[in-house]
Structure formats: structure tokens, C-alpha cells
Design an enzyme around this catalytic site. Structure first.
Site, PDB file in Angstrom:
ATOM      1  CD  GLU A   1      -2.989  -1.513   0.648  1.00  0.00           C
ATOM      2  OE1 GLU A   1      -3.031  -0.122  -0.570  1.00  0.00           O
ATOM      3  OE2 GLU A   1      -3.332  -2.525   0.073  1.00  0.00           O
TER       4      GLU A   1
ATOM      5  CB  CYS B   1      -1.723   7.138   1.937  1.00  0.00           C
ATOM      6  SG  CYS B   1      -3.448   5.800   2.684  1.00  0.00           S
TER       7      CYS B   1
ATOM      8  CD  GLU C   1       2.708  10.377  -0.363  1.00  0.00           C
ATOM      9  OE1 GLU C   1       3.597   9.749  -0.989  1.00  0.00           O
ATOM     10  OE2 GLU C   1       1.427  10.075  -0.033  1.00  0.00           O
TER      11      GLU C   1
HETATM   12  P1  NAD Z   1       8.555   4.889   4.455  1.00  0.00           P
HETATM   13  O1  NAD Z   1       8.763   4.187   3.075  1.00  0.00           O
HETATM   14  O2  NAD Z   1       9.311   5.805   4.757  1.00  0.00           O
HETATM   15  O3  NAD Z   1       8.464   3.853   6.173  1.00  0.00           O
HETATM   16  C1  NAD Z   1       7.623   2.858   5.491  1.00  0.00           C
HETATM   17  C2  NAD Z   1       8.192   2.147   6.178  1.00  0.00           C
HETATM   18  O4  NAD Z   1       9.321   1.304   6.174  1.00  0.00           O
HETATM   19  C3  NAD Z   1       8.913   2.192   7.654  1.00  0.00           C
HETATM   20  O5  NAD Z   1       8.475   1.082   9.014  1.00  0.00           O
HETATM   21  C4  NAD Z   1      10.270   2.411   7.477  1.00  0.00           C
HETATM   22  O6  NAD Z   1      11.340   2.450   8.564  1.00  0.00           O
HETATM   23  C5  NAD Z   1      10.532   0.781   6.797  1.00  0.00           C
HETATM   24  N1  NAD Z   1      11.246   0.721   5.184  1.00  0.00           N
HETATM   25  C6  NAD Z   1      12.100   2.338   5.151  1.00  0.00           C
HETATM   26  N2  NAD Z   1      12.841   1.409   4.419  1.00  0.00           N
HETATM   27  C7  NAD Z   1      12.371   0.368   4.450  1.00  0.00           C
HETATM   28  C8  NAD Z   1      13.152  -0.469   3.731  1.00  0.00           C
HETATM   29  N3  NAD Z   1      14.492  -0.376   2.425  1.00  0.00           N
HETATM   30  N4  NAD Z   1      13.264  -2.446   3.836  1.00  0.00           N
HETATM   31  C9  NAD Z   1      12.582  -2.261   4.628  1.00  0.00           C
HETATM   32  N5  NAD Z   1      11.708  -1.639   5.501  1.00  0.00           N
HETATM   33  C10 NAD Z   1      12.164  -0.025   5.116  1.00  0.00           C
HETATM   34  O7  NAD Z   1       7.243   5.738   4.509  1.00  0.00           O
HETATM   35  P2  NAD Z   1       6.867   6.650   5.818  1.00  0.00           P
HETATM   36  O8  NAD Z   1       7.219   7.987   5.448  1.00  0.00           O
HETATM   37  O9  NAD Z   1       6.674   6.119   6.795  1.00  0.00           O
HETATM   38  O10 NAD Z   1       5.097   6.690   5.500  1.00  0.00           O
HETATM   39  C11 NAD Z   1       4.044   7.530   4.591  1.00  0.00           C
HETATM   40  C12 NAD Z   1       4.581   7.204   3.175  1.00  0.00           C
HETATM   41  O11 NAD Z   1       3.290   6.054   3.575  1.00  0.00           O
HETATM   42  C13 NAD Z   1       3.513   8.178   2.505  1.00  0.00           C
HETATM   43  O12 NAD Z   1       4.101   7.689   1.033  1.00  0.00           O
HETATM   44  C14 NAD Z   1       1.816   7.717   2.174  1.00  0.00           C
HETATM   45  O13 NAD Z   1       0.798   7.597   1.270  1.00  0.00           O
HETATM   46  C15 NAD Z   1       1.973   6.017   2.529  1.00  0.00           C
HETATM   47  N6  NAD Z   1       0.946   5.375   2.825  1.00  0.00           N
HETATM   48  C16 NAD Z   1       0.362   4.754   2.521  1.00  0.00           C
HETATM   49  C17 NAD Z   1      -1.096   4.351   2.686  1.00  0.00           C
HETATM   50  C18 NAD Z   1      -1.974   3.171   1.850  1.00  0.00           C
HETATM   51  O14 NAD Z   1      -2.650   2.648   2.656  1.00  0.00           O
HETATM   52  N7  NAD Z   1      -1.612   3.661   0.522  1.00  0.00           N
HETATM   53  C19 NAD Z   1      -1.301   4.084   3.853  1.00  0.00           C
HETATM   54  C20 NAD Z   1      -0.442   5.225   4.835  1.00  0.00           C
HETATM   55  C21 NAD Z   1       0.412   5.781   3.953  1.00  0.00           C
END
Ligand code: NAD
Length: 489
Positions: A259, A293, A391
């Protein structure tokens, strides 16, 4: 009003094999209250070693423990109890969520936490009535398609709706009999930490639910995605992180559900119920400081309604009460971090150069050292402006007029994302035509954020891979097996 941080900081450990444990490295990292910029917790810094311990504990629980062998009804009783305990501890959890995220307590206590409980209550009930299939091609033959747990599931979650989104994955994964290793977002580990205790008290056996805190790339998150003992990864977060996870998970061929980001179009036609469209558009753009999101983060208004809508919106947006997230009257709190606030302010500065600022446009320093940004609106930006393509994930709303249905569809489709959109019109045929024309996983007609947890949830294009919700979640967190029978006379 300046926000306050409790003087006592919290210690947030990992949770492995049914016990709270320190990180193996002995190191911790700080978690910051975004409303004050002050440290409010010290978190175990998980590494690949901790991930390995958690996967071992989860594997042991899966291979030899009772969870995967229980009846669905037995599991449902435990999962339902988790939901009940969340509601019993609603105030404590809401406060923890607000301290971690900076979101208004009114949202944590009426939105995030009740929804986390609902995720458990919903999946306990829904999975209990999941129907498996039997194919009977002749009286002497039957093929039964059964669902079995996947094994050890890795869950990686973001900071914007921490408990809400983690539980959206944990509940169906538990109901299908899996074991779990959760890596919460590094900025918001608090409520997951409290949830571990709730799960244990509800009767989840040791090793079935594990948490390793820490960072993503080159750290605990990545270690989870490459671990050979993990069979699937359910990830919510940024599109670029999704790409990295897909690459890293390829070597062990994990099942993946993503997601990802969104850039929702909110389209208001001149034949809409404008009062309702305007009220909802404010929430769609600014709820959770615009860090959703599903936000309606691009507003397209028919030229004949443009002035009326924009004037009314500016008036309302100027009156949004930004302040201490722990104050129940606050409508908009702080951005998640200094780093993220600065990223959003960079977009705002860019917008000031390219377009016309209608309101907001600055950091609110009168609120102390917290990361507050005034709700901001722009007009006059070109459709190719990065404020309309990328975004921003903040309280920044660009508004653009359109001439026709075709142009509205073209504008809506003009980003790489395809998660959600809203259409406002009293003409049902138009709503249908536009719904069909927009490439997104969710379309809201005369509403925003309306959800039935049984429906498929997820994005097209760069907004996701796969769907969650109802049977889509149950199917992701299970493997199909066909057992064929031939009878002899
Ligand atoms: P992010 O991708 O920076 O981090 C999300 C998670 O992934 C964190 O726990 C982080 O530590 C982990 N992570 C980061 N790099 C990684 C890697 N290389 N390998 C494994 N894990 C890794 O996202 P964020 O900044 O925490 O959240 C915001 C984003 O989430 C926005 O883009 C938003 O649109 C999206 N989002 C999407 C939905 C949906 O349902 N589509 C819902 C909520 C948020």
C-alpha cells in the site's frame, strides 16, 4: 498555546518470544514529540540480529505452537479480546499515539484507536465466516480448495496512522494462523509496544506476535525483507520504499502486498451540493495535517463554481485551529518530524514562486519548537507543477479550475499515483462516467474516506500492488491448497 511534553520519558523495547527485550546491540534511539521537538522516549535499536531472533521465535511458534492448529473459533475469541482490550485502554493508547505523531487527541481517540479495535473485531468475525470451495465434477470425485497459513509474515508499517495500519495487517494475519514479525515506523513505535502487552493478555501464544524496532534501509526493516524464514511481506509506506523492498525480497521470492503513496484528486462539478463538497474537502486535505495517503490533495473545481468554492474554502481553512495536539479542541496538530516539516516547507516555497498563495504558507513558530505548519492553499499552478504531481504529504492544497468532464479526468490521471479520488456532482451519469475514467483503486462519489472493511482497498499504478480488506487480506495471509479425492465403489 505551546504544547508540553511529559517530564518522564518512556522506554520502548522490542517484543520477541512473548517477552519485552532490549536490542541485542544494547543501543537505543530517541523518539521525539513533534509538538515540542523534545525527546519523549528511548527505543531499542533493532538490527539484523534482533530480526533473526524474532523470526526464529515466530518460526518455532508456527511449527510447534498451538496457534496455527487452533480452530478458527478459538483464534477468533482471542482476536476479539484484543479489540476489547484496546477499547478498555483507549485513552492511554490515544495519548501515546498523539505524543508520537503530533496528531490531535480528538483524532487519536475517535479515529485511530477505535479503528484499531474495529480491525480486530471485524477480522475475528469476518474470518469466522470465510467460505472455502469444493468442486465436484462427478459423484466419484471432489476437489477441495483450502486456505492454510503462510508461515512467518513480515509487516512493515508507516508513521501516519501507526496503530490503525499495523492492526489492519496484524488482525487478518493472526486470524489465518500465521506468526508475525512487525517492524513499526521508527518515528512512531509507542502504540505497537503497548499492543504487544495487550496481545499477550488476550491470549496470543508466545512467539506468535513479535516486534523489532529500528530503521528501514540497511537496518531492521531491510533485514526482515531478506530473511529466508519470512514468507511474506505486507508493507505500507512510500512508493520508493516499495520498490526497494520488491528488489530485496526477490531473492527469497516472498509474497508481497504494497500500500503505497497517493495524490488523490478531489473533483467538484458546478452541479454538486457545494456546501457538502466544501466541508468535506477541508477534512480531505487537512486531516492528520494532510499526512494521509487517501488525502484529497489536489482540488479541481469546475470554472463556473470555482470562485464560490475557493472563497468559501479559504475562509474555512484560515479558521482551522492549529495547536497543542493534547488539547481536545485542536483540529490540526504538528507534522511528524523536523525533517518532514522542512520537506513540506520546501514545496511551499516552490509554490510561492510558481503560483499564488491563498492562505497559510509558513511554519507557525508562535507554538514553540513544535513542527507546526499553517494550513496552506495555492492557485495558479500549472498542471505539471511538482505540487500537483508529487506526494507532499502535508497541509498543502493546490486548486485548479477545469472546463469539462474530459479535462477533469485528464487532470486526475496526470500523476504516477492511483490510490483514491472524490467526485462531487448530483448527476449520477456523470459520476459514473468520471469514476470509470479515473485510474485509481478507490473512487468516492459525493463523499471521502467512506469505508466498508469488506471491500478491496489498494492502489493502481505507483500506489500499490495487491489489495487488502475483507477476503483480500485473508487470501494474502494464506496459501491456497487443493486437495483432490477420488472415491472407489
Ligand atoms: P516509508 O516508506 O519511509 O517507511 C515505511 C516503513 O518502511 C517504515 O517502517 C520504515 O522504517 C520502513 N522502511 C524504509 N525503508 C525500508 C527498506 N529499504 N526496507 C524495509 N523497510 C524499510 O514511509 P513513511 O514515510 O513512514 O510513510 C508515509 C508514506 O506511506 C506515504 O507515501 C503514504 O502515502 C504512504 N501510505 C500509504 C498508505 C496506503 O494505504 N496506500 C497508507 C498510509 C501511508
Amino acid at each position: 498555546m505551546t504544547a508540553t511534553t511529559p517530564t518522564k520519558t518512556v522506554q520502548i523495547d522490542n517484543f520477541i518470544g512473548g517477552e519485552y527485550v532490549k536490542g541485542k546491540s544494547g543501543k537505543t534511539f530517541e523518539t521525539i514529540n513533534p509538538a515540542t521537538g523534545q525527546v519523549h522516549g528511548h527505543v531499542a535499536l533493532g538490527t539484523a540480529d534482533d530480526i533473526n531472533d524474532a523470526v526464529m521465535a515466530a518460526t518455532e511458534a508456527f511449527e510447534r505452537g498451538p496457534w496455527a492448529r487452533m480452530s478458527v473459533q478459538e483464534r477468533a475469541a482471542v482476536v476479539h479480546r484484543i479489540g476489547d482490550l484496546i477499547l478498555e485502554r483507549k485513552d492511554e493508547l490515544a495519548r501515546a499515539e498523539t505524543l508520537d505523531t503530533g496528531k490531535p487527541i480528538s483524532e487519536s481517540s475517535t479515529g485511530d484507536i477505535p479503528r484499531a479495535a474495529q480491525n480486530f473485531h471485524f477480522f475475528a468475525q469476518f474470518a469466522s465466516s470465510y467460505v472455502e470451495e469444493a468442486f465436484v465434477p462427478s459423484p466419484m470425485e471432489m476437489h477441495v480448495a483450502v486456505r492454510e497459513p503462510v508461515g512467518v509474515c513480515g509487516l512493515i508499517t508507516p508513521w501516519n496512522l501507526p496503530l490503525y495500519l499495523a492492526t489492519w495487517k496484524i488482525a487478518p494475519a493472526l486470524m489465518m494462523g500465521n506468526s508475525i514479525v512487525l517492524k513499526p515506523a521508527e518515528w512512531t513505535p509507542y502504540t505497537a509496544y503497548l499492543l504487544a502487552d495487550i496481545c499477550a493478555k488476550a491470549g496470543v501464544p508466545k512467539g506468535v506476535f513479535n516486534i523489532v524496532n529500528g530503521f528501514g534501509a540497511d537496518a531492521a526493516g531491510e533485514a526482515l525483507t531478506v530473511h529466508p524464514g519470512v514468507r511474506s511481506i505486507s508493507f505500507t509506506g512510500e512508493t520508493s520504499t516499495g520498490r526497494a523492498i520488491m528488489k530485496n525480497a526477490a531473492a527469497t521470492l516472498k509474497k508481497l502486498s504494497f500500500e503505497l503513496g497517493g495524490k488523490g484528486a478531489n473533483i467538484i462539478f458546478d452541479d454538486a451540493n457545494l456546501d457538502e463538497a466544501i466541508e468535506t474537502s477541508v477534512r480531505a486535505a487537512y486531516r492528520n495535517q494532510g499526512q494521509i495517503c487517501l488525502a484529497g490533495s489536489r482540488l479541481f473545481v469546475h470554472k463556473d463554481a470555482y470562485k464560490k468554492v475557493v472563497d468559501a474554502l479559504v475562509e474555512r481553512v484560515k479558521n482551522i485551529k492549529v495547536g497543542d495536539p493534547l488539547d481536545p479542541k485542536t483540529q490540526m496538530g504538528a507534522m511528524i518530524s523536523k525533517e518532514h516539516m522542512e520537506k513540506v516547507l520546501t514545496y511551499i516555497e516552490h509554490g510561492k514562486k510558481e503560483g499564488k498563495l491563498l492562505c497559510g504558507g509558513e511554519r507557525l513558530t508562535n507554538l514553540g519548537d513544535g513542527y507546526f505548519i499553517a494550513p496552506t492553499m495555492f492557485e495558479g499552478l500549472g498542471i505539471d507543477s511538482k505540487l500537483l504531481k508529487e506526494e507532499i504529504f502535508g497541509p498543502v492544497l493546490p486548486v485548479v479550475p477545469f472546463d469539462s468532464e474530459e479535462q477533469a479526468i485528464e487532470y486526475a490521471n496526470s500523476t504516477p499515483y492511483g490510490l483514491s479520488c472524490s467526485i462531487w456532482s448530483e448527476n449520477v451519469n456523470r459520476c459514473h462516467r468520471v469514476s470509470k475514467g479515473i485510474r485509481s483503486g478507490l473512487v468516492w462519489v459525493n463523499c471521502w474516506f467512506a469505508r466498508d472493511l469488506r471491500t478491496p482497498f489498494g492502489g493502481q499504478k505507483s500506489s500499490g500492488v495487491g489489495r487488502e480488506g475483507g477476503r483480500y487480506s485473508l487470501e494474502f495471509f494464506s496459501e491456497a491448497k487443493t486437495i483432490s479425492y477420488k472415491y472407489s465403489k
